[in-house]
Scaffold this motif. Structure first.
Motif, PDB file in Angstrom:
ATOM      1  N   ASN A  20       0.831  -1.209   0.000  1.00 27.91           N
ATOM      2  CA  ASN A  20       0.000   0.000   0.000  1.00 27.91           C
ATOM      3  C   ASN A  20       0.863   1.255   0.000  1.00 27.91           C
ATOM      4  O   ASN A  20       0.548   2.247  -0.661  1.00 27.91           O
ATOM      5  N   ALA A  21       1.966   1.211   0.778  1.00 32.12           N
ATOM      6  CA  ALA A  21       2.875   2.355   0.820  1.00 32.12           C
ATOM      7  C   ALA A  21       3.526   2.575  -0.541  1.00 32.12           C
ATOM      8  O   ALA A  21       3.647   3.718  -1.013  1.00 32.12           O
ATOM      9  N   VAL A  22       3.930   1.489  -1.185  1.00 27.21           N
ATOM     10  CA  VAL A  22       4.561   1.586  -2.502  1.00 27.21           C
ATOM     11  C   VAL A  22       3.585   2.147  -3.529  1.00 27.21           C
ATOM     12  O   VAL A  22       3.939   3.012  -4.347  1.00 27.21           O
ATOM     13  N   PRO A  25      13.862  -7.848   5.963  1.00 29.91           N
ATOM     14  CA  PRO A  25      13.993  -6.515   6.548  1.00 29.91           C
ATOM     15  C   PRO A  25      13.865  -5.465   5.452  1.00 29.91           C
ATOM     16  O   PRO A  25      14.571  -5.523   4.441  1.00 29.91           O
ATOM     17  N   THR A  26      12.960  -4.531   5.656  1.00 35.74           N
ATOM     18  CA  THR A  26      12.550  -3.621   4.587  1.00 35.74           C
ATOM     19  C   THR A  26      12.748  -2.165   4.992  1.00 35.74           C
ATOM     20  O   THR A  26      12.416  -1.781   6.109  1.00 35.74           O
ATOM     21  N   ILE A  27      13.287  -1.380   4.047  1.00 39.34           N
ATOM     22  CA  ILE A  27      13.415   0.063   4.229  1.00 39.34           C
ATOM     23  C   ILE A  27      12.647   0.760   3.119  1.00 39.34           C
ATOM     24  O   ILE A  27      12.786   0.417   1.943  1.00 39.34           O
ATOM     25  N   LEU A  28      11.841   1.726   3.521  1.00 38.57           N
ATOM     26  CA  LEU A  28      11.064   2.515   2.568  1.00 38.57           C
ATOM     27  C   LEU A  28      11.448   3.988   2.701  1.00 38.57           C
ATOM     28  O   LEU A  28      11.571   4.505   3.817  1.00 38.57           O
ATOM     29  N   THR A  29      11.660   4.658   1.575  1.00 37.04           N
ATOM     30  CA  THR A  29      11.903   6.098   1.586  1.00 37.04           C
ATOM     31  C   THR A  29      10.817   6.786   0.766  1.00 37.04           C
ATOM     32  O   THR A  29       9.937   6.122   0.203  1.00 37.04           O
ATOM     33  N   ASP A  30      10.905   8.114   0.695  1.00 40.05           N
ATOM     34  CA  ASP A  30       9.879   8.919   0.006  1.00 40.05           C
ATOM     35  C   ASP A  30       8.500   8.638   0.588  1.00 40.05           C
ATOM     36  O   ASP A  30       7.499   8.633  -0.133  1.00 40.05           O
ATOM     37  N   SER A  71       1.377   4.156  -2.987  1.00 38.25           N
ATOM     38  CA  SER A  71       1.158   5.571  -2.672  1.00 38.25           C
ATOM     39  C   SER A  71       2.394   6.421  -2.931  1.00 38.25           C
ATOM     40  O   SER A  71       2.414   7.605  -2.581  1.00 38.25           O
ATOM     41  N   GLY A  72       3.442   5.806  -3.496  1.00 38.27           N
ATOM     42  CA  GLY A  72       4.616   6.575  -3.887  1.00 38.27           C
ATOM     43  C   GLY A  72       5.880   6.272  -3.133  1.00 38.27           C
ATOM     44  O   GLY A  72       6.939   6.844  -3.447  1.00 38.27           O
ATOM     45  N   ALA A  73       5.843   5.383  -2.132  1.00 40.64           N
ATOM     46  CA  ALA A  73       7.055   5.054  -1.385  1.00 40.64           C
ATOM     47  C   ALA A  73       8.013   4.239  -2.250  1.00 40.64           C
ATOM     48  O   ALA A  73       7.596   3.480  -3.134  1.00 40.64           O
ATOM     49  N   LYS A  74       9.314   4.371  -1.974  1.00 45.08           N
ATOM     50  CA  LYS A  74      10.341   3.642  -2.702  1.00 45.08           C
ATOM     51  C   LYS A  74      10.934   2.559  -1.814  1.00 45.08           C
ATOM     52  O   LYS A  74      11.279   2.816  -0.655  1.00 45.08           O
ATOM     53  N   VAL A  75      11.055   1.337  -2.336  1.00 42.98           N
ATOM     54  CA  VAL A  75      11.661   0.236  -1.595  1.00 42.98           C
ATOM     55  C   VAL A  75      13.179   0.302  -1.774  1.00 42.98           C
ATOM     56  O   VAL A  75      13.686   0.131  -2.880  1.00 42.98           O
ATOM     57  N   VAL A  76      13.891   0.541  -0.685  1.00 43.19           N
ATOM     58  CA  VAL A  76      15.354   0.584  -0.723  1.00 43.19           C
ATOM     59  C   VAL A  76      15.912  -0.827  -0.640  1.00 43.19           C
ATOM     60  O   VAL A  76      16.875  -1.178  -1.323  1.00 43.19           O
ATOM     61  N   THR A  77      15.309  -1.649   0.196  1.00 46.53           N
ATOM     62  CA  THR A  77      15.689  -3.054   0.319  1.00 46.53           C
ATOM     63  C   THR A  77      14.507  -3.823   0.879  1.00 46.53           C
ATOM     64  O   THR A  77      13.656  -3.254   1.565  1.00 46.53           O
ATOM     65  N   GLY A  78      14.441  -5.120   0.597  1.00 41.96           N
ATOM     66  CA  GLY A  78      13.343  -5.945   1.105  1.00 41.96           C
ATOM     67  C   GLY A  78      12.067  -5.746   0.299  1.00 41.96           C
ATOM     68  O   GLY A  78      12.075  -5.749  -0.925  1.00 41.96           O
ATOM     69  N   GLY A  79      10.971  -5.611   1.020  1.00 39.51           N
ATOM     70  CA  GLY A  79       9.697  -5.357   0.362  1.00 39.51           C
ATOM     71  C   GLY A  79       8.915  -6.588  -0.013  1.00 39.51           C
ATOM     72  O   GLY A  79       7.921  -6.508  -0.740  1.00 39.51           O
TER      73      GLY A  79
END
Length: 354
Positions: A212-214, A237-242, A216-224
């Motif tokens: 849902n975050a993705v 283990p997941t990191i989201l930016t933006d 909405s515009g979030a970027k997956v840096v790792t994981g996901g």
């Protein structure tokens, strides 16, 4: 001609409702405090993790020589057993660790007899990282905090607000640490960093929040995504930016190994965003500037604030939340007070006139 005496007495029968994420630690915390204050206790473990409670009970029964009726266990669903305990006329306090929804139900049930409630109801812990932070330290401690128990802890760092000037560097350091984590069965592999999530529902919920975050515009840096592990409910283990501050993944408790990151330009902005939540359990700040640290400490609306360290409480402190994160607290002398009632005696005496 009067002395005032203040007595502290056991509150009486304590009902302890235990969550699944720390089924021994929280069980021991509630049982120990009840017994040391002279109360009797009835424990209701989570229906997801009853076996640890039963093993603890066996040890108590065989080794602790506790008289019958002092320590008791009832198993079953919280909606049935928990509410029955909370509404029972002979229960004098209910101490529960769980969700806001479950805590609301316990309060409603306890209200029938005006029974005291002691509640820890989750959190959405912000971690503020300023431009004056030691980024290596921040990355290490935030990783530890976010991934402890696979992100299934109320005090876990659930969201990061980092100054825009150091956001790229911090994200890179966090990515390296997240990608270095290993999976395994903790019963067999003592070196594994991460075990599974509690069940399939939790795995699906975590993934749904990420997707849902993705969208909405979030970027997956790792994981996901779920981890490719033969057996078990493992999530990478997941990191989201933006991630926008208003995103569900920044406002709702994740309870999984996912870290959303947002940036700020001023400390005022960071504090405002950190406080913009219904929760108020734990929080943290990373900075080498004492003035910044003190500002955050004084302005945060959370029961706990950790400075340059991961979010995990000490038993000699006081573990308590504000707002919808709960009522009352545990640990230390203030936690003991919650299991006691106060009786004041006003004793008058006659003067000895000669």
């Amino acid at each position: 001609n009067e002395n005032i005496l203040v007595y502290k007495k056991p509150i009486g029968v304590v009902a302890g409702i235990i969550p699944w994420n720390f089924p021994v630690f929280i069980l021991a915390r509630k049982v120990a405090t009840a017994l040391m204050t002279g109360c009797t206790v009835v424990i209701k473990p989570s229906q997801h993790t009853p076996n640890t409670t039963m093993e603890f009970t066996r040890i108590v029964d065989e080794m602790a020589e506790v008289p019958a009726g002092i320590y008791n266990v009832v198993t079953g669903a919280g909606s049935e057993i928990g509410n029955a305990l909370a509404s029972h006329k002979d229960v004098h306090m209910v101490t529960m660790t769980g969700s806001i929804t479950a805590g609301t139900k316990v309060m409603e049930a306890a209200a029938q007899n005006i029974t005291k409630v002691n509640l820890e109801l989750g959190g959405k812990a912000p971690a503020i990282v300023t431009e004056n932070a030691d980024l290596d330290l921040a990355a290490e401690e935030i990783t530890t905090s976010r991934l402890a128990n696979n992100g299934q802890a109320c005090t876990n760092a659930e969201r990061v607000y980092v100054h825009e000037s150091v956001a790229e560097e911090l994200t890179r350091k966090l990515k390296e640490k997240f990608e270095a984590q290993t999976f395994g069965d903790p019963r067999k592999d003592k070196e594994a960093d991460l075990g599974p999530l509690v069940n399939q529902d939790r795995l699906e919920t975590v993934d749904e929040m990420v997707q849902n975050a993705v969208s909405s515009g979030a970027k997956v840096v790792t994981g996901g995504e779920a981890a490719d592990v033969a057996a078990g409910f493992f999530y990478k283990p997941t990191i989201l930016t933006d991630v926008t501050h208003e995103s569900d993944i920044m406002t709702d408790e994740i309870f999984g190994p996912v870290l959303p990151i947002s940036t700020f330009s001023t400390l005022d902005e960071a504090i405002e965003k950190a406080n913009d939540t219904v929760y108020g359990l734990s929080s943290s700040v990373y900075t080498e500037d004492l003035n910044e640290a003190m500002r955050v400490i004084n302005e945060m609306k959370f029961g706990e604030t950790y400075v340059n360290r991961e979010n995990f409480e000490a038993v000699q402190g006081y573990h308590a939340g504000m707002r919808q994160s709960g009522l009352g607290g545990t640990d230390g002398k203030y936690g003991v007070e919650d299991f006691l009632v106060t009786q004041v005696v006003y004793m008058q005496y006659k003067e000895n006139k000669k």
